[in-house]
Design a protein around this motif. Structure first.
Motif, short mmCIF file in Angstrom:
data_model
loop_
_atom_site.label_atom_id
_atom_site.label_comp_id
_atom_site.label_asym_id
_atom_site.label_seq_id
_atom_site.Cartn_x
_atom_site.Cartn_y
_atom_site.Cartn_z
N PHE A 84 41.79 113.41 35.73
CA PHE A 84 40.59 112.58 35.73
C PHE A 84 39.98 112.59 37.12
CE2 PHE A 84 43.37 110.93 32.45
CZ PHE A 84 42.52 110.78 31.37
N ARG A 85 38.65 112.71 37.16
CA ARG A 85 37.90 112.68 38.41
C ARG A 85 36.75 111.70 38.27
NH1 ARG A 85 38.73 117.18 41.71
NH2 ARG A 85 39.88 118.86 40.75
N GLY A 86 36.18 111.31 39.40
CA GLY A 86 34.98 110.49 39.41
C GLY A 86 35.14 109.17 38.67
N ASP A 87 34.13 108.84 37.84
CA ASP A 87 34.13 107.57 37.11
C ASP A 87 35.31 107.47 36.15
OD1 ASP A 87 31.86 106.77 38.45
OD2 ASP A 87 30.48 107.37 36.85
N ALA A 88 35.70 108.59 35.55
CA ALA A 88 36.84 108.57 34.63
C ALA A 88 38.12 108.18 35.37
CB ALA A 88 37.00 109.93 33.96
N ALA A 89 38.29 108.66 36.59
CA ALA A 89 39.47 108.29 37.39
C ALA A 89 39.43 106.81 37.75
CB ALA A 89 39.53 109.14 38.65
N VAL A 90 38.26 106.29 38.05
CA VAL A 90 38.13 104.86 38.36
C VAL A 90 38.53 104.03 37.15
CG1 VAL A 90 36.48 103.03 38.93
CG2 VAL A 90 36.38 105.21 40.13
N LEU A 91 38.10 104.43 35.97
CA LEU A 91 38.48 103.71 34.74
C LEU A 91 39.98 103.77 34.49
CD1 LEU A 91 35.56 104.71 32.33
CD2 LEU A 91 36.04 102.44 33.28
N GLU A 92 40.60 104.92 34.73
CA GLU A 92 42.05 105.05 34.52
C GLU A 92 42.83 104.17 35.48
OE1 GLU A 92 43.67 106.54 32.04
OE2 GLU A 92 41.74 107.14 31.22
N ARG A 93 42.32 104.02 36.70
CA ARG A 93 42.99 103.16 37.68
C ARG A 93 42.67 101.69 37.47
NH1 ARG A 93 41.02 107.10 41.41
NH2 ARG A 93 39.41 105.61 42.00
N GLN A 95 40.12 99.63 34.35
CA GLN A 95 39.98 99.04 33.02
C GLN A 95 40.93 99.61 31.98
OE1 GLN A 95 35.83 99.56 32.15
NE2 GLN A 95 35.23 97.71 33.25
N ARG A 96 41.23 100.89 32.05
CA ARG A 96 42.10 101.52 31.05
C ARG A 96 43.59 101.49 31.43
NH1 ARG A 96 38.60 106.89 30.51
NH2 ARG A 96 36.74 105.99 29.60
N LEU A 97 43.90 100.92 32.58
CA LEU A 97 45.27 100.93 33.08
C LEU A 97 46.18 100.04 32.22
CD1 LEU A 97 47.14 101.91 35.36
CD2 LEU A 97 46.53 99.83 36.59
N ASP A 98 47.31 100.59 31.83
CA ASP A 98 48.34 99.83 31.13
C ASP A 98 49.26 99.22 32.19
OD1 ASP A 98 50.71 99.04 29.75
OD2 ASP A 98 50.29 100.50 28.16
N ALA A 99 49.52 97.94 32.09
CA ALA A 99 50.34 97.24 33.09
C ALA A 99 51.75 97.79 33.16
CB ALA A 99 50.37 95.75 32.79
N ARG A 100 52.20 98.48 32.12
CA ARG A 100 53.56 99.04 32.10
C ARG A 100 53.64 100.42 32.74
NH1 ARG A 100 54.53 99.49 26.12
NH2 ARG A 100 52.37 100.16 26.31
N ALA A 101 52.50 101.00 33.10
CA ALA A 101 52.47 102.35 33.66
C ALA A 101 53.12 102.38 35.04
CB ALA A 101 51.02 102.84 33.76
N TRP A 102 53.70 103.53 35.37
CA TRP A 102 54.26 103.74 36.71
C TRP A 102 53.16 104.38 37.55
CZ3 TRP A 102 55.17 107.28 40.45
CH2 TRP A 102 56.05 106.88 41.47
N LEU A 103 52.90 103.80 38.72
CA LEU A 103 51.76 104.23 39.53
C LEU A 103 52.19 104.79 40.88
CD1 LEU A 103 49.54 101.05 39.03
CD2 LEU A 103 49.48 103.16 37.71
#
Length: 148
Positions: A84-93, A95-103
């Motif tokens: 993911f790049r640009g706006d899509a990367a911002v969304l993944e980090r 609004q779309r981020l799952d709280a259970r994800a490993w970051l």
């Protein structure tokens, strides 16, 4: 042997902008002792640079595993990665981020790669990694997954 290796160094602007700590410390100590202020300002800046360099995480892909920072996962539990790049990367980090994800996110590295975790016993749905080379990381992960 590493198939892929990337160190998430801080960007040059971060090193340049933190130079402002030197005059800030000098201003605090100038009424007491200007020489002490200069020495402490430089010491604070050097300590900050050392901290940034020492804490820069590494992403590695070997024939057996994916290592991101201090975490690792065998490739047999790695799903199909997506870049993911640009706006899509911002969304993944965000609004779309799952709280259970490993970051493994660094604010100065905008692109991310989302890597599903296929282990049924692992509550983590996916890893989200900052990377300056998202397409290359996806390609290497795909090749390594299929080869293992």
């Amino acid at each position: 042997m590493d198939l892929y290796r990337e160190r998430l160094w801080a960007t040059p602007w971060l090193f340049i902008s933190t130079l402002l700590v030197i005059p800030a410390v000098i201003l605090v100590f100038a009424p007491i002792n200007l020489a002490v202020g200069i020495v402490l300002g430089i010491a604070f800046y050097v300590a900050f640079v050392v901290f940034l360099l020492a804490t820069a995480p590494t992403i590695r892909v070997t024939k057996e595993e994916l290592v991101a920072g201090r975490a690792s996962i065998p490739l047999r539990f790695v799903g199909e990665p997506r870049a993911f790049r640009g706006d899509a990367a911002v969304l993944e980090r965000g609004q779309r981020l799952d709280a259970r994800a490993w970051l493994l996110i660094r604010g100065w590295v905008k692109p991310v790669v989302k890597i599903p975790v296929l282990d049924a016993d692992d509550p983590t749905p996916y890893w989200l990694l900052s990377t300056r080379n998202p397409d290359r990381l996806v390609r290497v992960l795909d090749e390594a997954r299929l080869a293992s």
